[in-house]
Scaffold this active site. Structure first.
Site, short mmCIF file in Angstrom:
data_model
loop_
_atom_site.label_atom_id
_atom_site.label_comp_id
_atom_site.label_asym_id
_atom_site.label_seq_id
_atom_site.Cartn_x
_atom_site.Cartn_y
_atom_site.Cartn_z
N TYR A 1 0.85 -1.20 0.00
CA TYR A 1 0.00 0.00 0.00
C TYR A 1 0.88 1.24 0.00
O TYR A 1 1.87 1.30 0.74
CB TYR A 1 -0.91 0.04 1.24
CG TYR A 1 -2.35 -0.19 0.87
CD1 TYR A 1 -2.98 0.68 -0.03
CD2 TYR A 1 -3.08 -1.25 1.39
CE1 TYR A 1 -4.30 0.48 -0.40
CE2 TYR A 1 -4.40 -1.46 1.02
CZ TYR A 1 -5.01 -0.59 0.12
OH TYR A 1 -6.29 -0.78 -0.25
N GLU B 1 -0.52 4.82 -0.52
CA GLU B 1 -1.32 6.03 -0.81
C GLU B 1 -0.47 7.28 -0.60
O GLU B 1 0.24 7.40 0.40
CB GLU B 1 -2.56 6.04 0.08
CG GLU B 1 -3.61 5.08 -0.44
CD GLU B 1 -4.74 4.83 0.54
OE1 GLU B 1 -4.56 5.07 1.74
OE2 GLU B 1 -5.80 4.39 0.09
N ASP C 1 -6.13 13.39 -25.50
CA ASP C 1 -6.06 12.00 -25.04
C ASP C 1 -5.31 11.23 -26.13
O ASP C 1 -5.87 10.94 -27.18
CB ASP C 1 -7.49 11.48 -24.85
CG ASP C 1 -7.52 10.03 -24.39
OD1 ASP C 1 -6.49 9.34 -24.51
OD2 ASP C 1 -8.58 9.59 -23.92
N THR D 1 -3.16 6.04 -22.15
CA THR D 1 -2.99 4.72 -21.56
C THR D 1 -1.52 4.35 -21.78
O THR D 1 -0.80 5.02 -22.51
CB THR D 1 -3.88 3.66 -22.22
OG1 THR D 1 -3.61 3.66 -23.62
CG2 THR D 1 -5.35 3.94 -21.98
N LYS E 1 -1.12 0.55 -25.17
CA LYS E 1 -1.42 0.43 -26.60
C LYS E 1 -0.09 0.55 -27.36
O LYS E 1 0.74 -0.36 -27.26
CB LYS E 1 -2.44 1.50 -27.00
CG LYS E 1 -3.79 1.31 -26.27
CD LYS E 1 -4.85 2.26 -26.74
CE LYS E 1 -6.20 1.99 -26.10
NZ LYS E 1 -6.42 2.74 -24.85
N ARG F 1 -1.16 -2.52 -18.61
CA ARG F 1 -2.44 -1.81 -18.67
C ARG F 1 -2.42 -0.70 -17.62
O ARG F 1 -2.13 -0.96 -16.46
CB ARG F 1 -3.61 -2.75 -18.37
CG ARG F 1 -3.68 -3.97 -19.22
CD ARG F 1 -5.04 -4.63 -19.14
NE ARG F 1 -6.00 -3.86 -19.90
CZ ARG F 1 -6.09 -3.91 -21.22
NH1 ARG F 1 -5.34 -4.70 -21.93
NH2 ARG F 1 -6.99 -3.17 -21.85
N1 DSN Z 1 -11.00 0.33 -25.54
C1 DSN Z 1 -10.01 1.16 -26.15
C2 DSN Z 1 -9.91 0.91 -27.62
O1 DSN Z 1 -10.07 -0.23 -28.02
O2 DSN Z 1 -9.64 1.81 -28.38
C3 DSN Z 1 -10.26 2.57 -25.87
O3 DSN Z 1 -10.33 2.76 -24.50
#
Ligand code: DSN
Length: 426
Positions: A47, A49, A193, A219, A222, A228
């Site tokens: 933990y 925080e 984003d 994110t 990707k 993730r």
């Molecule tokens: N779920 C993602 C995508 O496939 O683009 C976006 O959050």
């Protein structure tokens, strides 16, 4: 404790599925083994925080170092002043960022979900559309490009507090400078984003939003090829716009507001095992090897788009600048839903997607989205795109022919056996 063979057997099956198939979901990738090892390591037990050096728990001296490494490396990747690596996901990053600058009921302006946008950019079924007052811009019907004129006129009419750019199914670069110009005119902030193209932006292959957008979220799993998770970044920190003061009466910087909106605003304990994995992935991104990867992603996407066009497929906006493409299947007489399903029968994974001005619902759709980050990580080059597109085309043109689907599946499995995935896992 007895080993849970039931779950581990399913994990083994998932590894086999990933190994034998062609992964074309634009938002997926394969992390390095060391990224996965960090996620499955002892930091999951901790933990923490708070933030490095300012925690609410003892024993944080080691996780402080991994979190600080993640922050420093992310700042180095994009050459920026501020990064928060704690958001559990892209959606959490967006929620925290909005919490830090918006009040409930404030107007926001984002790209419509059905035009390639994202749920967290104001969709009525998402917190962003329930807490705030969402308005949308679209892409043009003729070219499938962001309708900047509509964005500008809506911004002038609505005077939103925040303009959101970035998308989930948009294959072109974005004119951040133009968006910032109208934002300044109407008194709005701009948030980009970059969850999808972040890896290409990191290597200068697409325009950078940092100079023009006060806030950037992403994110990490990707094109960035990490675990993730999510991050919030600012090119330059600045004094907060609301004049909020700390207990000593000092005006707090925007970075403080964002940190507070992540924790305690929207999250509790950070996932320090994931943050350690983020640090590793960010270290990988700083290498020349990743630069080669990012360039290959862009080249593969262009080769794939060309191969689809040669077979008469209609790509929205007629091509791609990044790692993905959105295809309108209406001239091929198959829905996105059916396409996704039959491609699955041949071990090709993709996702159905609405196309701009779609006449079908989000559950059926007229489109399908393809991306190349995962197959590029597997080792594919431009020349391999021909096989991939040919396999997809054969499946879609013979969607009701079980024999053909099974034949393509065997070819796909044989083809993929040359691109070894996680050999260390046996
Ligand atoms: N779920 C993602 C995508 O496939 O683009 C976006 O959050």
């Amino acid at each position: 404790m007895q080993r849970d063979t039931l779950v581990f057997d399913l994990i083994k099956q998932e590894l086999e599925r990933q190994r034998r198939g062609i992964e074309l979901i634009a938002s997926e990738n394969f992390t390095s083994l060391q990224v996965m090892q960090a996620m499955g390591g002892v930091m999951t037990n901790k933990y923490a925080e708070g933030y490095p050096g300012r925690r609410y728990y003892g024993g944080c001296e080691i996780v402080d170092q991994t979190e600080q490494l993640a922050i420093d490396r992310l700042k180095q990747i994009f050459n920026i002043e501020y990064a928060n690596v704690q958001p559990h996901s892209g959606a959490q990053a967006n929620a925290a960022l909005m919490l830090s600058i918006l009040q409930p009921g404030d107007a926001i302006l984002g790209l419509d979900l059905s035009m390639g946008g994202h749920l967290t950019h104001g969709s009525p079924v998402n917190f962003s559309g329930k807490l705030y007052r969402p308005h949308f811009y679209t892409v043009t019907k003729e070219k499938g490009l962001i309708d900047y004129e509509m964005l500008e006129s809506k911004a002038r009419e609505i005077k939103p507090k925040l303009i959101i750019c970035g998308a989930s199914a948009y294959s072109r670069d974005i004119d951040y400078k133009r968006i910032r110009k109208v934002a300044d005119e109407v008194g709005a902030f701009v948030m980009a984003d970059i969850a999808h193209p972040a890896g290409l932006i990191a290597k200068g292959l697409l325009s950078s939003p940092f100079e023009h957008c006060q806030f950037v979220t992403s994110t990490t799993h990707k094109t960035l090829r990490g675990p993730r998770g999510g991050v919030i970044m600012m090119g330059k920190d600045f004094e907060n716009p609301f004049g909020l003061k700390d207990v000593k009466g000092n005006i707090r910087m925007m970075s403080n507001l964002i940190d507070m909106a992540v924790f305690p605003g929207t999250q509790g304990g950070p996932l320090e095992h994931v943050i350690a994995a983020k640090a590793i992935a960010f270290g990988e991104i700083l290498t020349d090897e990743y630069t080669v990867y990012a360039k290959q992603v862009q080249s593969n996407a262009q080769a794939m788009a060309k191969a689809f066009v040669n077979r008469g497929y209609k790509i929205i906006s007629d091509g791609t600048d990044n790692h993905l493409m959105l295809i309108d299947l209406r001239n091929k007489n198959i829905s996105g839903k059916k396409a996704e399903q039959v491609l699955g029968h041949a071990d090709i994974t993709a996702n159905k997607n609405m196309v701009p001005y779609d006449d079908k619902s989000a559950f059926v759709t007229s489109g399908i989205r393809f991306g190349v980050p995962a197959i590029t990580t597997r080792g594919m080059k431009e020349d391999h795109m021909e096989f991939v597109v040919n396999a997809v085309d054969t499946v879609l043109m013979n969607a009701d022919d079980a024999n053909t689907l099974s034949k393509v599946k065997s070819q796909v499995n044989e083809f993929m056996s040359q691109f070894i995935l996680y050999p260390e896992l046996g």
